[in-house]
Design a protein around this motif. Structure first.
Motif, mmCIF file in Angstrom:
data_model
loop_
_atom_site.group_PDB
_atom_site.id
_atom_site.type_symbol
_atom_site.label_atom_id
_atom_site.label_comp_id
_atom_site.label_asym_id
_atom_site.label_seq_id
_atom_site.Cartn_x
_atom_site.Cartn_y
_atom_site.Cartn_z
ATOM 1 N N PRO A 51 47.626 28.487 9.010
ATOM 2 C CA PRO A 51 48.581 29.234 9.823
ATOM 3 C C PRO A 51 49.920 29.915 9.247
ATOM 4 O O PRO A 51 50.402 29.062 8.392
ATOM 5 N N GLY A 52 50.210 31.059 9.376
ATOM 6 C CA GLY A 52 51.184 31.553 9.022
ATOM 7 C C GLY A 52 52.682 31.108 9.579
ATOM 8 O O GLY A 52 52.529 30.206 10.917
ATOM 9 N N ARG A 53 53.921 31.687 9.409
ATOM 10 C CA ARG A 53 55.111 31.203 9.809
ATOM 11 C C ARG A 53 55.534 32.308 11.125
ATOM 12 O O ARG A 53 56.508 32.027 11.766
ATOM 13 N N HIS B 150 53.960 22.928 13.990
ATOM 14 C CA HIS B 150 53.658 23.752 15.251
ATOM 15 C C HIS B 150 52.785 25.302 14.946
ATOM 16 O O HIS B 150 52.835 26.028 15.961
ATOM 17 N N ARG B 151 52.448 25.171 13.713
ATOM 18 C CA ARG B 151 51.774 26.449 13.253
ATOM 19 C C ARG B 151 50.393 26.693 13.826
ATOM 20 O O ARG B 151 49.781 27.780 13.592
ATOM 21 N N ASP B 152 49.707 25.668 14.395
ATOM 22 C CA ASP B 152 48.469 25.958 14.946
ATOM 23 C C ASP B 152 48.474 26.633 16.366
ATOM 24 O O ASP B 152 49.740 26.497 17.040
ATOM 25 N N THR B 153 47.736 27.713 16.529
ATOM 26 C CA THR B 153 47.531 28.315 17.829
ATOM 27 C C THR B 153 47.783 27.624 18.955
ATOM 28 O O THR B 153 48.761 28.021 20.114
ATOM 29 N N ALA B 154 46.988 26.594 19.299
ATOM 30 C CA ALA B 154 47.222 25.721 20.382
ATOM 31 C C ALA B 154 48.556 25.154 20.521
ATOM 32 O O ALA B 154 49.143 25.123 21.717
ATOM 33 N N GLN B 155 49.456 24.855 19.467
ATOM 34 C CA GLN B 155 50.577 24.431 19.525
ATOM 35 C C GLN B 155 51.449 25.482 19.994
ATOM 36 O O GLN B 155 52.580 25.030 20.881
ATOM 37 N N GLU C 131 50.849 34.449 28.032
ATOM 38 C CA GLU C 131 49.365 34.473 28.143
ATOM 39 C C GLU C 131 48.735 34.085 26.822
ATOM 40 O O GLU C 131 48.032 32.961 26.934
ATOM 41 N N ARG C 132 49.040 34.519 25.438
ATOM 42 C CA ARG C 132 48.476 33.819 24.430
ATOM 43 C C ARG C 132 49.268 34.250 23.092
ATOM 44 O O ARG C 132 50.233 35.184 23.403
ATOM 45 N N CYS C 133 48.737 33.894 21.821
ATOM 46 C CA CYS C 133 49.832 34.157 20.914
ATOM 47 C C CYS C 133 48.672 34.966 19.965
ATOM 48 O O CYS C 133 47.611 34.464 19.707
ATOM 49 N N ILE C 134 49.118 35.839 18.934
ATOM 50 C CA ILE C 134 48.178 36.069 17.844
ATOM 51 C C ILE C 134 48.818 35.777 16.581
ATOM 52 O O ILE C 134 50.033 36.296 15.961
ATOM 53 N N PRO C 135 48.429 34.938 15.965
ATOM 54 C CA PRO C 135 48.900 34.168 14.633
ATOM 55 C C PRO C 135 48.797 35.209 13.725
ATOM 56 O O PRO C 135 47.891 35.914 13.541
ATOM 57 N N VAL C 136 49.823 35.229 12.486
ATOM 58 C CA VAL C 136 49.903 36.277 11.531
ATOM 59 C C VAL C 136 49.752 35.510 10.521
ATOM 60 O O VAL C 136 50.999 34.584 9.845
ATOM 61 N N GLY C 137 48.704 35.436 9.599
ATOM 62 C CA GLY C 137 48.725 34.571 8.317
ATOM 63 C C GLY C 137 48.684 35.660 7.059
ATOM 64 O O GLY C 137 49.385 36.484 7.326
ATOM 65 N N ASP C 138 48.487 35.030 6.102
ATOM 66 C CA ASP C 138 48.324 35.833 4.698
ATOM 67 C C ASP C 138 47.330 36.978 4.817
ATOM 68 O O ASP C 138 46.103 36.651 4.868
ATOM 69 N N LEU C 139 47.738 38.330 5.237
ATOM 70 C CA LEU C 139 46.800 39.399 5.409
ATOM 71 C C LEU C 139 46.728 40.125 3.781
ATOM 72 O O LEU C 139 46.271 41.314 3.882
ATOM 73 N N GLY C 140 47.515 40.028 3.011
ATOM 74 C CA GLY C 140 47.613 40.774 1.437
ATOM 75 C C GLY C 140 46.088 40.875 1.000
ATOM 76 O O GLY C 140 45.975 42.070 0.558
ATOM 77 N N GLY C 141 45.362 39.830 0.953
ATOM 78 C CA GLY C 141 43.984 40.151 0.156
ATOM 79 C C GLY C 141 43.099 40.992 1.251
ATOM 80 O O GLY C 141 42.418 41.887 0.519
#
Length: 706
Positions: free
Chosen positions: A311-313, A211-216, A230-240
């Motif tokens: 997508p992140g967790r 279920h990690r896709d934004t639409a899911q 309203e909506r979600c803001i996915p948080v992925g790997d932002l280290g780089g």
């Protein structure tokens, strides 16, 4: 510590404080020092929020009157609710110790002073010499004769000290109950005063892989919250992206400094090798322009990679009303596993630790276990150097280890000053090394907000102080002096080690005096920040941004200040009945802390984040822990005094645990999660979804940083 060294310590500490206070009065009136002494005022003026009432220093005692008159609402407005909560800690300590002093000083000190147990034991026995225990007690003098140690064993006067134990406990219960209720109302008032992005958001972690896709994610929560989600803001790997942004900003700052050094007849040059000392010499402006171009390209690539990454967790969930967001942060969403769809209230955007958001639940548990183990080992192994320092912290003990110290003892003035300050300075140096380590370990647990990291570090620091500083110093201060006597008379172990409790009071009194005279003198005078600002401005600052960074104000550093104050309160509670003369010094400490904290909230500190008082339950629990340590210490010492009715103190720890349980049940839930009652009181304009998304977008992902 003898009487001469004790008085020398107090007098010299007072003189240092007076000197530092005079420095503050002189330096704070000079306009070029305003960035150091009034940074918060300058920032408010830049933002158009300057208060004409908060003027610069015109008279020597103006800062005192302003700090005294500032209202709680002004403190919340200027420095945040967290700063107001910290000041409530100092106020609570003042009230607890003041109530305790009303009984302990006039009654217990008088009773101890009229007793003669030390003098009786110091007199030779029938055989013309003192026993082992008598010899130890005969060395006590001064303040120790005003303590419970001067009461004979099995004496009826001990009943008054038992009453004092109940009096002290009642003072803590009353003050903490009223404070918790007052702070709960204050928190409710602040939370209902306006709409903020975090009130309309929740954090979800441990999203199932399927279920990690934004639409899911949207479909999952929109099915449960059809009218408010309203909506979600996915948080992925932002280290780089974070690393390349920091590199780009660093290069940009270097370019600005190089351009600031350009004149009509000269352009700055530097060498590109190690430390700028080796390698070919290049034009700095051209060199950093090229480096900035390369860094910008790398950052764009990193942002593109972050956007295209799987997508992140975790994700930030955005709602159109705060009640729905608050409810979401408190609900269980997974019917199959508690380790899936784990939600919590979203932290304030500026205190998010994005690198920890995607750590899975099992790693968080493992990390926490490892960190707690490391902290336990730190506490254990720090006991060794602290015990060593406390055992060799006087000149006569050092002489056994380092023979040349005997020459120092011949210089009366120098030996007296060293005898007064050596133990306390050694302890303060050891304590200064610890906070950075504890903050790092707390961050490694996987905590997602800076305020939670500081609370966790403060908790670890508090228990370190209790076990290593308070108990360590108390137990080991006379350990090397008594070990031979214990070997000769094993049956005297309890009495000899128990006798170490009252003498340690003189050490802690001088420790407290050093903290409030010298520590708060330096804090008021801001001598160290002023020196650092002058050095940076003269030798390192090339641009306006550099100068601004050199005087940029900080917050109260709760991770270090709260445990430091709690250590003093723990000492005061533990000695309030056994050695009541600690109380006046602790009261002066917290009076200084209270007035200087209000002054700093008004003119110096700027909050780095706002947790809306989440620190108070932590403070409340630690004060109860300090009281529990105090009650157990009194129970043990009463037994050493062979008081037949010592079991009368047994109900006190039980009552303290019940009090902790009751207050935790009544008040803590309103701090753990935002109450729905408060979310319905938001009256200001509701922020748009786009503004919430912008708030929760890390700065290094903004378009302006491309």
């Amino acid at each position: 510590m003898d009487t001469t060294a004790f008085i020398t310590s107090l007098v010299t500490s007072l003189l240092i404080f007076l000197f530092l206070s005079l420095l503050y009065v002189l330096l704070a009136r000079r306009p070029k020092n305003y960035p150091v002494y009034y940074p918060a005022v300058l920032i408010r003026e830049e933002e158009g929020k300057g208060n004409p009432e908060v003027a610069r220093l015109r008279t020597p005692f103006q800062w005192l009157s302003e700090a005294w008159r500032v209202t709680e609402s002004e403190i919340v407005s200027f420095a945040g609710l967290d700063a107001a909560i910290y000041i409530h800690l100092l106020d609570a300590a003042l009230k607890i110790l003041s109530i305790a002093a009303l009984f302990c000083l006039p009654v217990l000190v008088t009773v101890a002073a009229l007793s003669d147990d030390y003098a009786r034991k110091a007199r030779p026995s029938t055989g013309g010499s003192t026993t082992a225990t008598n010899s130890t007690d005969a060395t006590f003098s001064g303040l120790n004769k005003l303590a419970m140690g001067n009461i004979p064993e099995r004496n009826a006067k001990i009943w008054l000290f038992a009453i004092g134990a109940y009096w002290l406990s009642a003072a803590v219960y009353i003050v903490l109950w009223t404070k918790y209720r007052r702070i709960s109302k204050l928190r409710k008032s602040v939370l209902s005063s306006g709409a903020r992005p975090e009130q309309f958001a929740a954090l979800v972690r441990d999203i199932p892989r399927s279920h990690r896709d934004t639409a899911q994610i949207d479909a999952f929560f929109r099915r449960i919250h059809p009218d408010s989600y309203e909506r979600c803001i996915p948080v992925g790997d932002l280290g780089g992206a974070s690393k390349t942004w920091k590199a780009m900003e660093s290069t940009k700052a270097k370019l600005d400094r190089a351009q600031a050094g350009v004149t009509s007849s000269n352009r700055p040059h530097h060498k590109t090798g190690t430390l700028g000392l080796l390698g070919p010499s290049v034009d700095s402006v051209d060199f950093y322009k090229e480096k900035l171009r390369e860094a910008s390209e790398r950052h764009k690539s990193s942002k593109t990679a972050a956007a295209a990454a799987p997508p992140g967790r975790a994700a930030i969930l955005v709602f159109n009303n705060p009640a729905a967001a608050a409810a979401c942060g408190q609900c269980v969403y997974s019917a199959s596993s508690a380790g899936r769809w784990v939600t919590s209230p979203a932290p304030e955007p500026r205190q998010m630790i994005w690198g920890n958001v995607n750590i899975p639940w099992y790693q968080r548990y493992i990390r926490q276990a490892i960190v707690y183990t490391l902290v336990a080992l730190t506490i254990l192994f720090f006991m060794i150097p602290i015990g060593f320092v406390s055992a060799f912290s006087t000149l006569d003990k050092l002489e056994k280890l380092v023979p040349f110290v005997k020459n120092i003892e011949k210089i009366k003035v120098l030996s007296t000053v060293l005898q007064a300050y050596l133990p306390q300075l050694a302890l303060i140096v050891f304590l200064a090394l610890l906070p950075t380590l504890l903050l790092f370990l707390s961050r490694m647990e996987g905590i997602v907000s800076q305020s939670h990291v500081e609370r966790a570090a403060a908790g670890k620091y508090f228990y370190f102080n209790v076990f290593n500083v308070f108990l360590g110093i108390t137990i080991t201060s006379s350990l090397f002096d008594t070990v031979k006597k214990i070997q000769k008379e094993p049956n005297s172990t309890v009495s000899l080690l128990g006798a170490a409790i009252p003498p340690a009071a003189s050490f802690f009194i001088t420790f407290i005096a050093l903290r409030f005279f010298v520590g708060y003198g330096l804090q008021l005078s801001r001598l160290v920040p002023l020196i650092m600002f002058r050095i940076k401005k003269k030798y390192l600052c090339k641009t306006k941004e550099d100068i601004r960074a050199a005087w940029a104000p900080k917050d109260f550093s709760y991770a270090t200040r709260v445990p430091g104050d709690m250590l003093i309160l723990t000492i005061a509670l533990c000695y309030a009945v056994i050695a009541p003369m600690v109380l006046p010094f602790a009261l002066v400490y917290f009076a200084f802390a209270w007035i200087i904290a209000r002054h700093e909230a008004l003119k110096v500190v700027v909050p780095a984040y706002e947790s809306y008082g989440r620190m108070w339950p932590h403070i409340h629990t630690r004060i109860i822990a300090a009281l529990l340590v105090s009650q157990l210490a009194m129970l043990g010492y009463f037994s050493i005094k062979k008081f037949v009715f010592s079991p009368i103190l047994v109900p006190l720890p039980i009552a303290t645990l019940l009090f902790a349980l009751i207050t935790n049940k009544i008040y803590y839930p309103t701090f753990k999660n935002p109450p729905l009652e408060v979310t319905g009181l938001t009256k200001e304009h509701i922020p748009t979804v786009s503004s919430i998304v912008t708030a929760y977008t890390p700065s290094y992902l903004d378009e302006e940083h491309e």
